[in-house]
Design an enzyme around this catalytic site. Structure first.
Site, PDB file in Angstrom:
ATOM      1  N   ASN A 243       9.949 -16.328 -14.111  1.00 40.40           N
ATOM      2  CA  ASN A 243       8.920 -15.789 -13.203  1.00 40.40           C
ATOM      3  C   ASN A 243       8.072 -14.664 -13.803  1.00 40.40           C
ATOM      4  O   ASN A 243       6.885 -14.571 -13.514  1.00 40.40           O
ATOM      5  CB  ASN A 243       9.544 -15.385 -11.860  1.00 40.40           C
TER       6      ASN A 243
ATOM      7  N   GLY B  35      18.558 -13.915 -13.705  1.00 43.18           N
ATOM      8  CA  GLY B  35      18.355 -15.227 -13.086  1.00 43.18           C
ATOM      9  C   GLY B  35      19.006 -15.271 -11.719  1.00 43.18           C
ATOM     10  O   GLY B  35      19.222 -14.236 -11.083  1.00 43.18           O
ATOM     11  N   SER B  36      19.344 -16.477 -11.301  1.00 42.55           N
ATOM     12  CA  SER B  36      19.861 -16.642  -9.935  1.00 42.55           C
ATOM     13  C   SER B  36      21.324 -16.226  -9.831  1.00 42.55           C
ATOM     14  O   SER B  36      22.069 -16.236 -10.828  1.00 42.55           O
ATOM     15  CB  SER B  36      19.705 -18.105  -9.517  1.00 42.55           C
TER      16      SER B  36
ATOM     17  N   GLU C 180      21.402  -9.460 -13.808  1.00 44.31           N
ATOM     18  CA  GLU C 180      20.242  -9.071 -12.985  1.00 44.31           C
ATOM     19  C   GLU C 180      19.918 -10.287 -12.127  1.00 44.31           C
ATOM     20  O   GLU C 180      19.303 -11.243 -12.601  1.00 44.31           O
ATOM     21  CB  GLU C 180      19.050  -8.713 -13.898  1.00 44.31           C
TER      22      GLU C 180
ATOM     23  N   CYS D 210      11.473 -11.312  -8.088  1.00 44.78           N
ATOM     24  CA  CYS D 210      12.843 -11.119  -7.585  1.00 44.78           C
ATOM     25  C   CYS D 210      12.918 -10.023  -6.533  1.00 44.78           C
ATOM     26  O   CYS D 210      13.758 -10.080  -5.645  1.00 44.78           O
ATOM     27  CB  CYS D 210      13.794 -10.810  -8.728  1.00 44.78           C
TER      28      CYS D 210
ATOM     29  N   GLU E 128      17.319 -16.977  -0.839  1.00 45.37           N
ATOM     30  CA  GLU E 128      16.136 -16.276  -1.345  1.00 45.37           C
ATOM     31  C   GLU E 128      14.946 -17.246  -1.345  1.00 45.37           C
ATOM     32  O   GLU E 128      15.071 -18.383  -1.784  1.00 45.37           O
ATOM     33  CB  GLU E 128      16.437 -15.844  -2.786  1.00 45.37           C
TER      34      GLU E 128
END
Ligand code: NAD
Length: 454
Positions: A114, A187-188, A209, A243, A332
């Site tokens: 992203n 990431g996720s 993160e 995010c 999310e």
């Protein structure tokens, strides 16, 4: 590069010879800045191709962010890398104590799509400043950006200092089978668990993160116009693929319509005809487009809802009177869809937030100092803003990271250096004086010991 070649190369890196001196680290960081500036146009084009990002957004959130971080590190690196003397307690007389900052060794950085430039390079800066060798795996979904990052890194670093590996899940899994001294993953939450499991095989320390649903709570006294403006900015920046974007808004029921009408007018003044605006990005791929469109509830649409699959375009979309049980409130959102949930009591709103996983970011809008402080204290979250959104990331003095399922560890500024540093503690004793108190036999010594240690 093939993973087995990489594995061989990693094994050949020796710690004694491998650690770059602080002055060489500075040299690399200055060179990195120079090459980024030379390639600014290529980076901008790559981000345009991957995400439809405007030149302004690319500079503000990707290139400028990295240049700023490099400047901050260069200003402080001499101090950060200097071993620090610390106090030594009297019973250890006449010794002295020192803390030596030491790199972990070879670190693996895995990043998402992203903010593909910034999220690759920002942890890399900390890793290099601390003296580590780096293997970096950018996201396969932003291939143009990944390619230009590779060109830049090859120009700046020598072969065994920083190695970029391209690939998707399979390549990342093979990388995770190698032994690293540290793993930094962005990431996720779901993939974060896979990373941590793999790291645990070698007891490799990790920073994760991650993401999650970041709430924005609008309190009764809030300046609704400012709240709407800053929510529009933070939510639709990068088409919501941020995010820390406000994932949903909680607002006193009787303020909902006013807030929506203010949002509408700010959207109009920001983007005009959003479909033709050069400032509004696209969704990364059709899979995410489909996922996002499945979250839209036609009857609850207050703004937007236009979408063109071929162009990966979804207009800024706001839904009103959303319920906690709606599908859009499950995971999310990570796209330009903003659900608004009206509330009747502030305590109930706080309770609802706290009955979900701890968010990566949290935003509160309020003109009442006491209420703001109360809300900030009652809700645990990674980081956030009062009367603003997203912008806390821009301060290198604020460590950035999540808590609970939104992440482990943090970085930016000095915290990036700390993240990739092992602080090695050394106590140095002289040999001329040797106080006998600590040695057996202990007969008659306890009362003396108690004079020093109480
Ligand atoms: P992702 O977790 O799907 O992918 C991230 C990286 O992991 C990619 O490099 C990918 O190749 C790799 N990967 C994917 N599946 C894997 C698997 N099964 N095994 C091993 N590696 C795998 O995330 P994404 O879609 O690229 O990014 C979106 C997510 O990242 C969102 O949840 C967002 O909140 C989060 N995010 C967090 C931050 C932050 O700083 N906290 C920043 C940006 C994005």
């Amino acid at each position: 590069m093939l993973i087995h070649e990489l594995a061989q190369r990693l094994r050949s890196i020796s710690f004694e010879k491998g650690v770059l001196s602080p002055s060489l680290r500075k040299d690399r960081l200055m060179k990195l800045k120079k090459v980024i500036l030379e390639k600014e146009l290529h980076i901008t084009e790559a981000l345009k191709a991957d995400l439809g990002k405007s030149t302004f957004e690319t500079y503000a959130t990707e290139i400028g962010f990295i240049l700023d971080e490099i400047g901050h590190i260069l200003k402080n690196i001499d101090d950060w890398t200097t071993p620090k003397k610390v106090k030594t307690p009297l019973p250890l007389f006449p010794g002295k104590s020192t803390v030596f900052p030491e790199p972990f060794g070879v670190v693996l950085i895995i990043s998402p799509w992203n903010y593909p430039f910034q999220l690759c390079l920002s942890p890399l800066l900390g890793a290099v400043a601390s003296g580590n060798k780096v293997v970096i795996k950018p996201s396969e979904f932003a291939p143009q950006t990944s390619a230009i990052i590779n060109v830049i890194l090859q120009e700046v670093f020598q072969q065994d200092e920083v190695i970029l590996v391209e690939g998707g899940v399979e390549e990342t899994q093979s990388l995770l089978n190698q032994k690293f001294d540290y793993i930094f993953f962005t990431g996720s939450t779901m993939v974060g668990k896979i990373i941590m499991k793999a790291a645990s095989e070698n007891l490799t320390p990790v920073t994760l993160e991650l993401g999650g649903k970041s709430p924005c709570l609008i309190e009764e006294s809030a300046n609704i116009d400012i709240a709407a403006k800053r929510c529009v900015w933070g939510k639709f920046l990068n088409a919501g693929q941020t995010c820390v974007a406000p994932d949903y808004v909680l607002i006193p029921r009787h303020k909902q319509d006013e807030f929506i009408s203010k949002m509408k007018s700010h959207l109009q003044s920001f983007y005009g005809d959003v479909k033709s605006s050069k400032d509004y990005p696209r969704i990364i791929n059709q899979k995410h487009f489909d996922r996002l469109m499945s979250l839209v509830i036609e009857e609850k649409l207050a703004i937007g809802g236009e979408a063109f699959r071929d162009e990966k375009f979804i207009s800024p979309t706001v839904m009103k009177n959303v319920d906690w049980s709606d599908k859009v409130m499950e995971d999310e959102i990570f796209g330009p869809i903003l659900p608004i949930i009206p509330y009747d009591s502030l305590q109930e709103a706080i309770h609802e937030i706290n009955s979900r996983p701890k968010p990566l970011a949290f935003y509160v809008f309020s003109e009442n100092e006491k209420k703001r402080q109360e809300i900030i204290r009652k809700i645990p979250f990674g980081g956030g803003c009062i009367n603003d959104t997203v912008i806390h990331l821009a301060n290198p003095n604020l460590p950035f990271g999540g808590v609970g399922t939104s992440g482990i560890g943090s970085y930016h500024g000095k915290k990036s250096f700390d993240t990739f540093t092992h602080y090695k503690s050394v106590f140095e004793q002289g040999t001329l004086v040797d106080i006998p108190l600590r040695y057996p036999p202990y007969e008659g010594k306890l009362s003396w010991l108690k004079l020093f240690i109480r």
